[in-house]
Motif scaffolding. Sequence first.
Motif, PDB file in Angstrom:
ATOM      1  N   ILE A 296       0.656  -0.860   0.153  1.00 52.03           N
ATOM      2  CA  ILE A 296      -0.352  -0.099  -0.237  1.00 52.03           C
ATOM      3  C   ILE A 296       0.880   0.985   0.269  1.00 52.03           C
ATOM      4  O   ILE A 296       1.072   1.606   0.842  1.00 52.03           O
ATOM      5  CB  ILE A 296      -1.290   0.072   1.280  1.00 52.03           C
ATOM      6  CG1 ILE A 296      -2.034  -1.322   1.115  1.00 52.03           C
ATOM      7  CG2 ILE A 296      -1.777   0.922   0.923  1.00 52.03           C
ATOM      8  CD1 ILE A 296      -2.586  -1.391   2.104  1.00 52.03           C
ATOM      9  N   ASP A 297       0.765   2.438  -0.491  1.00 52.20           N
ATOM     10  CA  ASP A 297       1.621   3.212  -1.158  1.00 52.20           C
ATOM     11  C   ASP A 297       0.421   4.523  -1.076  1.00 52.20           C
ATOM     12  O   ASP A 297      -0.458   4.413  -1.087  1.00 52.20           O
ATOM     13  CB  ASP A 297       2.209   3.852  -2.012  1.00 52.20           C
ATOM     14  CG  ASP A 297       3.357   2.303  -2.190  1.00 52.20           C
ATOM     15  OD1 ASP A 297       3.941   2.872  -1.486  1.00 52.20           O
ATOM     16  OD2 ASP A 297       3.498   1.658  -3.517  1.00 52.20           O
ATOM     17  N   ARG A 298       0.377   5.438  -0.287  1.00 51.59           N
ATOM     18  CA  ARG A 298      -0.076   6.711   0.173  1.00 51.59           C
ATOM     19  C   ARG A 298       0.202   7.963  -0.810  1.00 51.59           C
ATOM     20  O   ARG A 298       0.507   8.135  -1.608  1.00 51.59           O
ATOM     21  CB  ARG A 298      -0.047   7.777   1.499  1.00 51.59           C
ATOM     22  CG  ARG A 298      -0.672   8.426   2.175  1.00 51.59           C
ATOM     23  CD  ARG A 298      -0.842   8.465   3.471  1.00 51.59           C
ATOM     24  NE  ARG A 298      -1.599  10.194   4.174  1.00 51.59           N
ATOM     25  CZ  ARG A 298      -1.779  10.971   3.564  1.00 51.59           C
ATOM     26  NH1 ARG A 298      -0.350  11.278   3.472  1.00 51.59           N
ATOM     27  NH2 ARG A 298      -2.390  11.911   4.303  1.00 51.59           N
ATOM     28  N   THR A 299      -0.821   8.385  -1.276  1.00 58.69           N
ATOM     29  CA  THR A 299      -0.462   8.878  -2.634  1.00 58.69           C
ATOM     30  C   THR A 299      -1.315  10.430  -2.247  1.00 58.69           C
ATOM     31  O   THR A 299      -2.306  10.180  -1.055  1.00 58.69           O
ATOM     32  CB  THR A 299      -1.279   8.832  -4.108  1.00 58.69           C
ATOM     33  OG1 THR A 299      -2.650   7.940  -3.811  1.00 58.69           O
ATOM     34  CG2 THR A 299      -0.234   7.478  -3.921  1.00 58.69           C
ATOM     35  N   LEU A 300      -1.145  11.533  -3.297  1.00 59.05           N
ATOM     36  CA  LEU A 300      -2.130  12.854  -3.384  1.00 59.05           C
ATOM     37  C   LEU A 300      -3.234  12.680  -4.425  1.00 59.05           C
ATOM     38  O   LEU A 300      -2.117  13.192  -4.976  1.00 59.05           O
ATOM     39  CB  LEU A 300      -1.746  13.978  -2.534  1.00 59.05           C
ATOM     40  CG  LEU A 300      -1.484  13.806  -0.956  1.00 59.05           C
ATOM     41  CD1 LEU A 300      -0.077  15.610  -1.052  1.00 59.05           C
ATOM     42  CD2 LEU A 300      -2.516  14.777  -0.523  1.00 59.05           C
ATOM     43  N   ASP A 301      -3.942  12.827  -4.480  1.00 54.71           N
ATOM     44  CA  ASP A 301      -4.887  12.466  -5.460  1.00 54.71           C
ATOM     45  C   ASP A 301      -5.704  13.902  -6.243  1.00 54.71           C
ATOM     46  O   ASP A 301      -6.161  14.776  -5.328  1.00 54.71           O
ATOM     47  CB  ASP A 301      -5.875  11.759  -5.917  1.00 54.71           C
ATOM     48  CG  ASP A 301      -4.882   9.829  -5.362  1.00 54.71           C
ATOM     49  OD1 ASP A 301      -3.429  10.270  -6.307  1.00 54.71           O
ATOM     50  OD2 ASP A 301      -5.337   9.645  -5.023  1.00 54.71           O
ATOM     51  N   PRO A 302      -6.234  14.127  -7.171  1.00 56.93           N
ATOM     52  CA  PRO A 302      -7.129  15.843  -7.494  1.00 56.93           C
ATOM     53  C   PRO A 302      -8.231  15.056  -6.707  1.00 56.93           C
ATOM     54  O   PRO A 302      -8.414  13.977  -6.919  1.00 56.93           O
ATOM     55  CB  PRO A 302      -7.415  15.351  -8.958  1.00 56.93           C
ATOM     56  CG  PRO A 302      -5.698  15.136  -9.517  1.00 56.93           C
ATOM     57  CD  PRO A 302      -5.308  13.524  -8.672  1.00 56.93           C
ATOM     58  N   VAL A 477      13.728  16.111  -9.215  1.00 59.23           N
ATOM     59  CA  VAL A 477      13.336  17.685  -9.352  1.00 59.23           C
ATOM     60  C   VAL A 477      11.710  17.437  -9.981  1.00 59.23           C
ATOM     61  O   VAL A 477      10.832  18.392  -9.498  1.00 59.23           O
ATOM     62  CB  VAL A 477      13.814  18.950  -9.022  1.00 59.23           C
ATOM     63  CG1 VAL A 477      13.646  20.472  -9.179  1.00 59.23           C
ATOM     64  CG2 VAL A 477      15.060  19.227  -7.466  1.00 59.23           C
ATOM     65  N   CYS A 478      11.821  17.534 -11.085  1.00 60.11           N
ATOM     66  CA  CYS A 478      11.239  17.285 -12.699  1.00 60.11           C
ATOM     67  C   CYS A 478       9.878  16.712 -11.309  1.00 60.11           C
ATOM     68  O   CYS A 478       8.703  16.832 -11.511  1.00 60.11           O
ATOM     69  CB  CYS A 478      11.279  16.808 -13.620  1.00 60.11           C
ATOM     70  SG  CYS A 478      12.623  18.179 -14.238  1.00 60.11           S
ATOM     71  N   TYR A 479      10.338  15.312 -11.318  1.00 65.96           N
ATOM     72  CA  TYR A 479       9.261  14.081 -10.275  1.00 65.96           C
ATOM     73  C   TYR A 479       8.345  15.113  -9.814  1.00 65.96           C
ATOM     74  O   TYR A 479       7.383  15.116  -9.332  1.00 65.96           O
ATOM     75  CB  TYR A 479       9.643  13.247 -10.422  1.00 65.96           C
ATOM     76  CG  TYR A 479       8.941  12.158 -10.250  1.00 65.96           C
ATOM     77  CD1 TYR A 479       8.522  11.327 -10.870  1.00 65.96           C
ATOM     78  CD2 TYR A 479       8.473  12.168  -8.528  1.00 65.96           C
ATOM     79  CE1 TYR A 479       7.584  10.431 -10.325  1.00 65.96           C
ATOM     80  CE2 TYR A 479       7.544  10.961  -7.915  1.00 65.96           C
ATOM     81  CZ  TYR A 479       7.621  10.376  -8.674  1.00 65.96           C
ATOM     82  OH  TYR A 479       6.345   8.547  -8.651  1.00 65.96           O
ATOM     83  N   GLY A 480       8.578  15.378  -8.874  1.00 63.96           N
ATOM     84  CA  GLY A 480       8.500  16.041  -7.809  1.00 63.96           C
ATOM     85  C   GLY A 480       7.061  17.386  -8.238  1.00 63.96           C
ATOM     86  O   GLY A 480       6.046  17.431  -7.536  1.00 63.96           O
ATOM     87  N   VAL A 481       8.034  18.406  -8.953  1.00 65.71           N
ATOM     88  CA  VAL A 481       7.306  18.795 -10.054  1.00 65.71           C
ATOM     89  C   VAL A 481       6.062  18.445 -10.208  1.00 65.71           C
ATOM     90  O   VAL A 481       4.306  19.238 -10.112  1.00 65.71           O
ATOM     91  CB  VAL A 481       6.995  20.118 -10.323  1.00 65.71           C
ATOM     92  CG1 VAL A 481       6.644  20.594 -11.529  1.00 65.71           C
ATOM     93  CG2 VAL A 481       8.788  20.760  -9.400  1.00 65.71           C
ATOM     94  N   HIS A 483       4.805  15.762 -10.522  1.00 66.56           N
ATOM     95  CA  HIS A 483       4.181  14.357  -9.427  1.00 66.56           C
ATOM     96  C   HIS A 483       2.632  15.559  -8.520  1.00 66.56           C
ATOM     97  O   HIS A 483       1.967  14.763  -8.161  1.00 66.56           O
ATOM     98  CB  HIS A 483       4.548  13.784  -8.683  1.00 66.56           C
ATOM     99  CG  HIS A 483       4.007  12.170  -8.534  1.00 66.56           C
ATOM    100  ND1 HIS A 483       3.197  11.106  -9.470  1.00 66.56           N
ATOM    101  CD2 HIS A 483       3.738  11.620  -7.385  1.00 66.56           C
ATOM    102  CE1 HIS A 483       2.641  10.632  -8.881  1.00 66.56           C
ATOM    103  NE2 HIS A 483       3.095  10.935  -7.493  1.00 66.56           N
ATOM    104  N   SER A 484       2.996  16.568  -8.188  1.00 64.33           N
ATOM    105  CA  SER A 484       1.823  17.627  -7.923  1.00 64.33           C
ATOM    106  C   SER A 484       0.305  17.640  -8.167  1.00 64.33           C
ATOM    107  O   SER A 484       0.215  17.929  -9.655  1.00 64.33           O
ATOM    108  CB  SER A 484       2.307  19.011  -8.134  1.00 64.33           C
ATOM    109  OG  SER A 484       1.676  19.955  -6.942  1.00 64.33           O
ATOM    110  N   SER A 485      -0.377  17.024  -7.026  1.00 64.59           N
ATOM    111  CA  SER A 485      -1.904  17.039  -7.663  1.00 64.59           C
ATOM    112  C   SER A 485      -2.003  17.721  -7.776  1.00 64.59           C
ATOM    113  O   SER A 485      -3.410  18.283  -8.413  1.00 64.59           O
ATOM    114  CB  SER A 485      -2.533  16.422  -6.052  1.00 64.59           C
ATOM    115  OG  SER A 485      -2.210  14.613  -6.664  1.00 64.59           O
ATOM    116  N   VAL A 486      -1.960  19.322  -6.711  1.00 64.30           N
ATOM    117  CA  VAL A 486      -2.038  20.804  -7.130  1.00 64.30           C
ATOM    118  C   VAL A 486      -2.122  21.150  -8.832  1.00 64.30           C
ATOM    119  O   VAL A 486      -2.839  21.612  -9.339  1.00 64.30           O
ATOM    120  CB  VAL A 486      -1.991  21.796  -6.445  1.00 64.30           C
ATOM    121  CG1 VAL A 486      -2.259  23.055  -6.170  1.00 64.30           C
ATOM    122  CG2 VAL A 486      -2.412  20.949  -4.935  1.00 64.30           C
ATOM    123  N   LEU A 487      -0.867  20.906  -8.971  1.00 63.24           N
ATOM    124  CA  LEU A 487      -0.845  21.199 -10.277  1.00 63.24           C
ATOM    125  C   LEU A 487      -1.430  20.571 -11.316  1.00 63.24           C
ATOM    126  O   LEU A 487      -1.843  21.285 -12.488  1.00 63.24           O
ATOM    127  CB  LEU A 487       1.248  21.130 -10.634  1.00 63.24           C
ATOM    128  CG  LEU A 487       2.217  22.250 -10.556  1.00 63.24           C
ATOM    129  CD1 LEU A 487       3.430  22.104 -10.609  1.00 63.24           C
ATOM    130  CD2 LEU A 487       1.466  23.868 -10.877  1.00 63.24           C
TER     131      LEU A 487
END
Length: 531
Positions: A296-302, A477-481, A483-487
């Motif tokens: 199980i991996d916790r994620t942040l989703d739209p 760094v690109c991955y972090g940006v 992968h941002s659910s907000v963006l």
Amino acid sequence: MKWNRDISYRLALLVLVLLPLTLMGYKIFVLRYPLAALLPTVGYRVDLSLQVDGHGGDVSVSTFLPRSDHRQVIGEGQNASGTFLFTLQTEGENLIGSWTAANLNGPHNILYTFTVSPRHVRYLLPAGLKIPAFYSPAFTPYLEPTPGIQVSDPLIEQALQEILPGDLPDIATTLTAIHRYIQDQIENRDFSGYTDAVTALKLGEASCNGKSRLFAAFARKLHLPARLVGGVILEQGSKRTSHQWVEIYVNGHWVPFDTVNDHFAEIPANFLTLYYGDLVLFRHAPNINFRALYKIDRTLDPRPELQDSLARSPLTILNLFGLFEQVGISRKLLEIILMLPFGALVTAVLRNVVGLETFGTFLPALIAAAALETGLWWGIFGFLTIILLGAATQRGLDALQILHAPKMAILFVTVIILMLTMTVAGLKLGLIALAHITLFPVAILTLTAERFAQVQAEYSFAAAARRLFMTVLAVAVCYGVMHSSVLQALVLVFPECLLLIVAFDLWLGKWVGIRASEFIRFRRLLQKEAP
């Protein structure tokens, strides 16, 4: 002439900034877009790994798979089971996944991956509501005794007289008394096998399945429909244990109760519902060794309501999704494509402002986009493995002194073989994230491996490794940006913000300031020159 170029440059910047800001303002203040929905919600990615050791006979494995309902939204499942035949069937409210294979020998892995967007639900039980005298025939199974829920056993009736002495109160008071009795008087135990309701009552201890059957027996005895629910508590990491709780039908709703974790008339957001009924989660042929594991991996989703509420708007890209779908572009791929400009901008900033020296202008953004399926760490592992082994192959081919085109063709095939090898290894080892390495851009990896070997030959291995480290840093760094659910939510709702990216790129194109790496390198000299 220079004056005209400056004016054109400034006008282009002005248009690229004002146009998207105007459209965004129109959506926010006139169309009243729900900005609160842009905040991401917690979701989960679940990998169900089934490990099977066959001994030459026919093998069958089945389990319950989650379905979307009013409380949980399930993403489309991905099955990777090799020689197994995978089928899905619906039985009542349950979805059953089955895998079969003939004459199976040796160890095999079955992987089923899905995403979950659950939410917390709490019910308020109305005061004064009496237990109904009649229910429709559809509720008959939820009132009858079963081998594990001994409704008619004298011990159940005797315990109820102690829990609820005197006249029977309203439903809320009744369920509160039952819940508190099982929560406080029946001690929690780790799962050690099947426990029926009477056994849990006699022992004064039980795991989730015994407590749930006892709750159901009390409720059914009082003419309240009750059913067991099976699922998994979603927590970051890996687990082999499932969970059970009970639902009571009250005033038109199935209300959940969990007397292991003291949840009264509510279900937390991290509870994943898999099936309804007093059932066994996994069934398999008797002639095999079998193990099951949930990763199980916790994620942040739209937020799902964001897409639902905006899909009908004429100015979002969501309503164009149907057109993209006609040519085979999934929503996930569309999101990746829309996030690539952000990755390209980050790469440009890292190269021109920070001073990172990377392989390829947009390689970090492309690798980061591909790593959205593998995850960052497996993506970096696969990237480094391919580049280092590909570069070693390139150096070996250089020693043979063959023509450039055939050499590149051999390197191209080598990269493909490496990717397929890691995919097979990922499937065999139950690492489904690593298995997605085939989504990486083959041609770009080939050219990067060649470039690494060239830098090594012209300078040194340390110089090539240093540039590779900077490339990996840029990928992270690109991955972090990206992968941002907000963006991701922002660009789906306001696709015109891509023009702001172009404006920033245009401004960056005139950058003449000192790079951060140059400032660090020459800071002492700069301090001496400062007045």
